[in-house]
Design a protein around this motif. Structure first.
Motif, PDB file in Angstrom:
ATOM      1  N   ARG A   7       2.413 -13.479  -5.136  1.00  0.00           N
ATOM      2  CA  ARG A   7       1.005 -12.780  -6.077  1.00  0.00           C
ATOM      3  C   ARG A   7       1.078 -11.417  -5.152  1.00  0.00           C
ATOM      4  NH1 ARG A   7      -2.032 -18.673  -6.600  1.00  0.00           N
ATOM      5  NH2 ARG A   7      -1.818 -18.996  -8.552  1.00  0.00           N
ATOM      6  N   GLU A   8       0.746 -11.250  -3.986  1.00  0.00           N
ATOM      7  CA  GLU A   8       0.482 -10.861  -2.730  1.00  0.00           C
ATOM      8  C   GLU A   8       1.712  -8.314  -3.533  1.00  0.00           C
ATOM      9  OE1 GLU A   8       1.455 -10.847   0.293  1.00  0.00           O
ATOM     10  OE2 GLU A   8      -0.567 -12.252   1.339  1.00  0.00           O
ATOM     11  N   TRP A   9       2.543  -9.302  -4.888  1.00  0.00           N
ATOM     12  CA  TRP A   9       3.183  -7.987  -5.009  1.00  0.00           C
ATOM     13  C   TRP A   9       3.920  -8.439  -6.514  1.00  0.00           C
ATOM     14  CZ3 TRP A   9       6.730  -4.690  -2.701  1.00  0.00           C
ATOM     15  CH2 TRP A   9       6.895  -4.372  -1.335  1.00  0.00           C
ATOM     16  N   GLY A  10       2.267  -8.417  -6.770  1.00  0.00           N
ATOM     17  CA  GLY A  10       2.225  -8.790  -8.107  1.00  0.00           C
ATOM     18  C   GLY A  10       2.870  -9.266  -9.402  1.00  0.00           C
ATOM     19  N   ILE A  11       3.621 -10.352  -8.359  1.00  0.00           N
ATOM     20  CA  ILE A  11       4.087 -11.686  -9.887  1.00  0.00           C
ATOM     21  C   ILE A  11       2.991 -12.951  -9.977  1.00  0.00           C
ATOM     22  CG2 ILE A  11       6.347 -13.402  -9.057  1.00  0.00           C
ATOM     23  CD1 ILE A  11       7.498 -11.508  -6.761  1.00  0.00           C
ATOM     24  N   ASP A  12       3.074 -12.911 -11.112  1.00  0.00           N
ATOM     25  CA  ASP A  12       2.844 -14.410 -11.706  1.00  0.00           C
ATOM     26  C   ASP A  12       3.354 -15.408 -11.437  1.00  0.00           C
ATOM     27  OD1 ASP A  12       0.560 -15.462 -13.132  1.00  0.00           O
ATOM     28  OD2 ASP A  12       1.679 -14.939 -15.260  1.00  0.00           O
TER      29      ASP A  12
END
Length: 154
Positions: A133-138
């Motif tokens: 999530r920190e890297w924008g992954i759902d």
């Protein structure tokens, strides 16, 4: 359409829950869900010592989804014909997803695949969820994915 990449730990609840596989298979057939998996997912599943369980999980995964190359490559972990060679930015992503621990490389490869494929990662692992999530992954748990398709786990 919902697109997802499966971590190997996400298939267990589907195998163990009455109606879960059927609901997801129906969604795949109807075009409402696309399930992707990597060689890493299959490598982890085929390493399960219990032959009956191993066979069951591998067959479920193969029937639900399709094999895609990993989003990055990692020496000693990636299979050459089943990975993508990335940029320096991909190395930063892999380092972050590994949490500085080489033991988490397989998880990082699966998460990087979700990012590359622009789809959700299905995993039940908390550390990987947070880092992804920190890297924008759902990120979805198996329970959340099944809920989207009308299956409630008890």
């Amino acid at each position: 359409m919902r697109r997802v990449v499966f971590d190997s730990n996400a298939i267990d609840q589907i195998a163990e829950s009455v109606g879960a596989f059927e609901a997801l298979k129906t969604a795949v057939t109807a075009g409402d869900l696309e399930v992707l998996y990597t060689h890493v997912t299959m490598d982890e599943l085929t390493a399960i010592p219990d032959q009956e369980r191993r066979s069951w999980l591998v067959l479920l995964m193969a029937d639900l989804g399709r094999l895609v190359p990993t989003g990055s490559a990692a020496v000693d972990f990636s299979r050459v014909n089943f990975c993508r060679v990335g940029s320096d930015a991909d190395e930063d992503l892999m380092d972050a997803l590994r949490s500085g621990n080489i033991k988490h490389t397989r998880d990082a490869l699966i998460a990087s695949t979700a990012r590359y494929e622009k789809c959700a990662l299905v995993t039940n692992e908390r550390r990987l969820t947070g880092r992804s999530r920190e890297w924008g992954i759902d990120v979805l748990s198996t329970r959340e994915l099944l809920s989207e398709f009308g299956v409630t786990l008890s």
